[in-house]
Scaffold this motif. Structure first.
Motif, mmCIF file in Angstrom:
data_model
loop_
_atom_site.group_PDB
_atom_site.id
_atom_site.type_symbol
_atom_site.label_atom_id
_atom_site.label_comp_id
_atom_site.label_asym_id
_atom_site.label_seq_id
_atom_site.Cartn_x
_atom_site.Cartn_y
_atom_site.Cartn_z
ATOM 1 N N LYS A 1 46.886 43.997 57.830
ATOM 2 C CA LYS A 1 46.912 45.714 57.595
ATOM 3 C C LYS A 1 46.372 45.926 56.390
ATOM 4 C CE LYS A 1 51.097 48.023 57.221
ATOM 5 N NZ LYS A 1 52.985 47.503 57.090
ATOM 6 N N PRO A 2 45.984 45.505 55.201
ATOM 7 C CA PRO A 2 44.321 46.462 54.552
ATOM 8 C C PRO A 2 43.934 46.746 54.960
ATOM 9 C CG PRO A 2 45.733 44.330 53.294
ATOM 10 C CD PRO A 2 46.221 44.393 54.805
ATOM 11 N N THR B 1 48.158 46.700 50.230
ATOM 12 C CA THR B 1 47.256 45.345 49.514
ATOM 13 C C THR B 1 48.374 44.288 48.397
ATOM 14 O OG1 THR B 1 45.436 46.974 49.775
ATOM 15 C CG2 THR B 1 45.144 44.597 48.495
ATOM 16 N N VAL C 1 47.717 53.189 50.590
ATOM 17 C CA VAL C 1 46.804 51.568 50.606
ATOM 18 C C VAL C 1 46.641 50.752 49.346
ATOM 19 C CG1 VAL C 1 44.284 50.385 51.137
ATOM 20 C CG2 VAL C 1 45.093 52.578 51.823
ATOM 21 N N GLY C 2 46.351 51.056 47.852
ATOM 22 C CA GLY C 2 46.647 50.082 46.748
ATOM 23 C C GLY C 2 47.900 49.399 47.012
ATOM 24 N N LEU D 1 37.334 47.484 50.325
ATOM 25 C CA LEU D 1 38.710 46.743 51.072
ATOM 26 C C LEU D 1 38.438 45.661 51.985
ATOM 27 C CD1 LEU D 1 41.470 46.014 49.911
ATOM 28 C CD2 LEU D 1 42.338 48.404 51.443
ATOM 29 N N SER E 1 39.457 41.945 52.330
ATOM 30 C CA SER E 1 40.503 41.813 53.348
ATOM 31 C C SER E 1 39.750 41.116 54.475
ATOM 32 C CB SER E 1 40.867 43.280 54.346
ATOM 33 O OG SER E 1 41.686 43.916 53.079
ATOM 34 N N SER F 1 54.896 45.959 53.334
ATOM 35 C CA SER F 1 55.100 46.962 52.645
ATOM 36 C C SER F 1 56.061 47.830 52.862
ATOM 37 C CB SER F 1 53.332 47.214 52.613
ATOM 38 O OG SER F 1 52.964 47.420 53.950
ATOM 39 N N ALA G 1 50.287 42.679 50.568
ATOM 40 C CA ALA G 1 49.649 41.382 51.334
ATOM 41 C C ALA G 1 49.669 40.617 50.569
ATOM 42 C CB ALA G 1 48.269 42.322 52.174
ATOM 43 N N ALA G 2 48.735 40.412 49.190
ATOM 44 C CA ALA G 2 48.284 39.648 48.418
ATOM 45 C C ALA G 2 49.738 38.846 48.189
ATOM 46 C CB ALA G 2 47.582 40.252 47.389
ATOM 47 N N TRP H 1 46.339 40.406 55.491
ATOM 48 C CA TRP H 1 45.537 40.532 55.232
ATOM 49 C C TRP H 1 44.735 41.599 56.743
ATOM 50 C CZ3 TRP H 1 44.376 41.336 50.020
ATOM 51 C CH2 TRP H 1 44.584 40.559 49.317
ATOM 52 N N GLY I 1 42.469 50.286 55.475
ATOM 53 C CA GLY I 1 41.107 50.735 54.665
ATOM 54 C C GLY I 1 40.497 51.020 55.103
#
Length: 335
Positions: free
Chosen positions: A48-49, A96, A92-93, A25, A29, A105, A99-100, A46, A53
């Protein structure tokens, strides 16, 4: 000396997979920050992920190694490792996915978005599961010796710091309530029920970390405390390697004392930056009180370290010439 690395195949598989996913990730990212121009509160969606990650990947890899050192409570330790790996992956999923989608979040109180409504409970309760698993695992480690004195001290102090680092986010989630409306990367207004900053809820962040430069930020002590275990394990490994060239370092007790001195200093650092955040003060804008506290921590750490080194060298100098040269002692009765 205790050998730190162990074969990957002997480690906890869920944690190894979790770490691999997290580092994957990080790469994705990193590319996203370059090719995707969308931003949230002034930083790439991206970032934050990428940060989560890296942090969870590093910590999952550390736990995977640590579980190989357990003598008692192995079954419980492996169960907790699995719980941690699953909870971290879900957490984390969800980060993400948001974020996408170009939205927030954590702290997102938007009830009009069904995806957010579904993911926010995972983010909230995921943190609690991770903290509880960490607390129980810390207890499992504390009731046994997991290696030599230096390694054992690094693990115990590091886990204590990491546990504190995981409790800090829970603390600010229930104490720092700052309801407000912000704009996401899609131009939509989003209701937020709190932020990371103290004094300035969203802060105006530093590059990459996004730690506030206009107020306090509990992400600072969270970061330092969470990764203290890696710092202390690295120090223990370096000391073990240096012992091959420096006779006075070959005593396990000396290395343990040096690790203890480093742990004392690192704990002092975490305490100071926690106090600084609590006072609503940015990491890069310390006042006189914070500077004096940091100087006191530095002097205490240097003083204890120098004392350990001087004492160890003096003890080595008082031994026989054969021992000072680092040669094996003549065979004698067992002691």
């Amino acid at each position: 000396m205790t050998s730190l690395p162990t074969p990957v195949r002997g480690r906890h598989r869920p944690l190894v997979v979790c770490a691999a996913l997290m580092f994957g990730l990080v790469l994705v990212s990193a590319v996203g920050t370059v090719v995707d121009g969308r931003t949230l509160l002034g930083e790439s969606v991206w970032v934050k992920p990428l940060k989560f990650g890296f942090a969870f990947g590093l910590y999952a890899a550390t736990l995977a190694w640590l579980l190989t050192k357990l003598v008692r409570g192995r079954r419980l330790g492996r169960l907790l490792g699995t719980v941690f790996a699953v909870a971290a992956t879900v957490e984390v999923g969800a980060i993400t996915a948001q974020a996408a989608r170009g939205t927030f979040s954590h702290f997102n109180a938007d009830r009009t978005d069904p995806v957010t409504v579904a993911l926010v409970p995972l983010l909230t309760f995921g943190v609690m599961v991770i903290v509880i698993a960490q607390l129980v695992l810390a207890v499992v480690v504390l009731i046994q010796r997991t290696g030599g004195a230096a390694l054992n001290r690094a693990i115990r102090a590091g886990l204590a710091l990491a546990t504190f680092g995981m409790v800090v986010p829970v603390f600010w989630m229930v104490t720092e309530i700052h309801s407000r409306t912000v704009t996401d990367a899609n131009g939509h207004s989003v209701q937020m029920y709190q932020g990371h900053g103290i004094g300035d809820p969203d802060g105006h962040g530093m590059p990459l970390t996004n730690w506030s430069v206009t107020g306090g930020d509990f992400r600072v002590p969270h970061f330092f405390a969470l990764h203290g275990i890696q710092v202390l394990l690295l120090i223990a490994a370096v000391l073990a390697a240096l012992a091959a060239e420096r006779v006075w370092l070959r005593d396990e007790k000396v290395r343990a004392r040096l690790v203890g001195s480093a742990a004392l200093g690192y704990t002092g650092l975490v305490a100071v930056v926690t106090w600084q955040a609590w006072r609503g003060q940015s990491l890069i804008h310390p006042d006189t009180a914070i500077v004096l506290a940091l100087v006191a921590v530095l002097l205490l750490t240097v003083g204890t370290t120098v004392r350990v080194i001087v004492t160890a060298k003096r003890a080595t100098a008082e031994r026989t010439p054969v021992q000072r040269a680092g040669l094996p002692e003549p065979a004698g009765p067992a002691r």
